[in-house]
Design a protein around this motif. Structure first.
Motif, short mmCIF file in Angstrom:
data_model
loop_
_atom_site.label_atom_id
_atom_site.label_comp_id
_atom_site.label_asym_id
_atom_site.label_seq_id
_atom_site.Cartn_x
_atom_site.Cartn_y
_atom_site.Cartn_z
N HIS A 44 151.96 33.97 125.69
CA HIS A 44 152.49 35.27 125.27
C HIS A 44 151.38 36.17 124.73
O HIS A 44 151.28 37.35 125.08
N GLU A 45 150.52 35.61 123.88
CA GLU A 45 149.39 36.37 123.33
C GLU A 45 148.45 36.83 124.44
O GLU A 45 148.00 37.98 124.44
N HIS A 49 147.57 40.69 125.42
CA HIS A 49 146.19 41.19 125.42
C HIS A 49 145.81 41.75 126.79
O HIS A 49 145.16 42.79 126.89
N LEU A 50 146.20 41.05 127.85
CA LEU A 50 145.88 41.51 129.21
C LEU A 50 146.56 42.83 129.54
O LEU A 50 146.05 43.60 130.36
N ALA A 51 147.68 43.11 128.93
CA ALA A 51 148.37 44.38 129.18
C ALA A 51 147.56 45.55 128.65
O ALA A 51 147.71 46.68 129.09
N GLU A 52 146.65 45.27 127.71
CA GLU A 52 145.85 46.32 127.09
C GLU A 52 144.42 46.40 127.63
O GLU A 52 143.86 47.47 127.72
N ASP A 53 143.84 45.24 127.97
CA ASP A 53 142.42 45.22 128.33
C ASP A 53 142.08 43.83 128.89
O ASP A 53 142.94 42.97 129.01
N TYR A 54 140.80 43.62 129.14
CA TYR A 54 140.31 42.30 129.51
C TYR A 54 140.48 41.39 128.30
O TYR A 54 140.49 41.84 127.16
N LEU A 63 142.09 32.82 119.26
CA LEU A 63 143.50 33.00 118.91
C LEU A 63 144.09 31.68 118.41
O LEU A 63 144.81 31.65 117.40
N LEU A 64 143.79 30.59 119.10
CA LEU A 64 144.31 29.29 118.68
C LEU A 64 143.73 28.86 117.35
O LEU A 64 144.45 28.33 116.50
N ARG A 65 142.44 29.09 117.15
CA ARG A 65 141.81 28.70 115.88
C ARG A 65 142.40 29.48 114.71
O ARG A 65 142.45 28.97 113.60
N THR A 83 145.64 27.73 129.83
CA THR A 83 146.28 29.04 129.85
C THR A 83 145.57 29.97 130.82
O THR A 83 146.21 30.64 131.63
N ALA A 84 144.25 30.00 130.76
CA ALA A 84 143.48 30.83 131.70
C ALA A 84 143.73 30.38 133.13
O ALA A 84 143.97 31.21 134.02
N ASP A 85 143.70 29.08 133.37
CA ASP A 85 143.94 28.55 134.72
C ASP A 85 145.33 28.93 135.24
O ASP A 85 145.48 29.29 136.40
N GLN A 86 146.33 28.86 134.37
CA GLN A 86 147.69 29.20 134.78
C GLN A 86 147.79 30.67 135.17
O GLN A 86 148.41 31.01 136.18
#
Length: 139
Positions: A44-45, A49-54, A63-65, A83-86
């Motif tokens: 979700h995060e 974030h991708l909706a706004e920028d790279y 984010l996880l940390r 997550t990136a792979d998905q």
């Protein structure tokens, strides 16, 4: 060509890690946590974030940390990679190279993220780092 997905559909497509992952308690001992909650939250995060920028691959780890999940570093890196792979595998994002601090796109193809390479979480020479770029139509 991949089918375009809405932001909510992308989050729904997140595949959780195995049902349990290790995390650290305040006392430093290992406790177990539901990984599907962490996977769903990070997806979700990432989509937001991708909706706004790279979004840099390192940012997924950050984010996880900074989350309440308190994942150990190995589990956090695994989940950031997954997550990136998905996002790439469902066609919602592509992997690109950006140069810090300008966020200039650096030419060159990248097709996958190595599952064993922790350097994906750090800038390389000349400040170049891996990031995700949205392939979803913002309409």
């Amino acid at each position: 060509m991949s089918e375009p997905y809405s932001r909510s559909t992308i989050v729904d497509l997140a595949v959780p890690l195995p049902s349990q992952i290790a995390r650290k308690s305040d006392a430093g001992r290992q406790v177990m946590s539901d990984s599907s909650a962490a996977a769903r939250w990070l997806m979700h995060e990432a989509v937001d974030h991708l909706a706004e920028d790279y979004v840099g691959i390192y940012e997924l780890l950050w984010l996880l940390r900074g989350s309440d999940f308190e994942l150990d570093d190995t589990a956090a890196k695994q989940l950031a990679r997954q997550t990136a792979d998905q996002l790439v595998s469902i066609g919602a994002a592509s992997i690109i190279r950006l140069r810090w601090p300008s966020n200039e796109v650096v030419p060159g193809e990248i097709h996958e993220i190595s599952p064993d390479d922790d350097t994906i979480f750090e800038p390389a020479e000349a400040g170049v780092y891996l990031a995700l770029a949205s392939t979803v139509d913002a309409r």
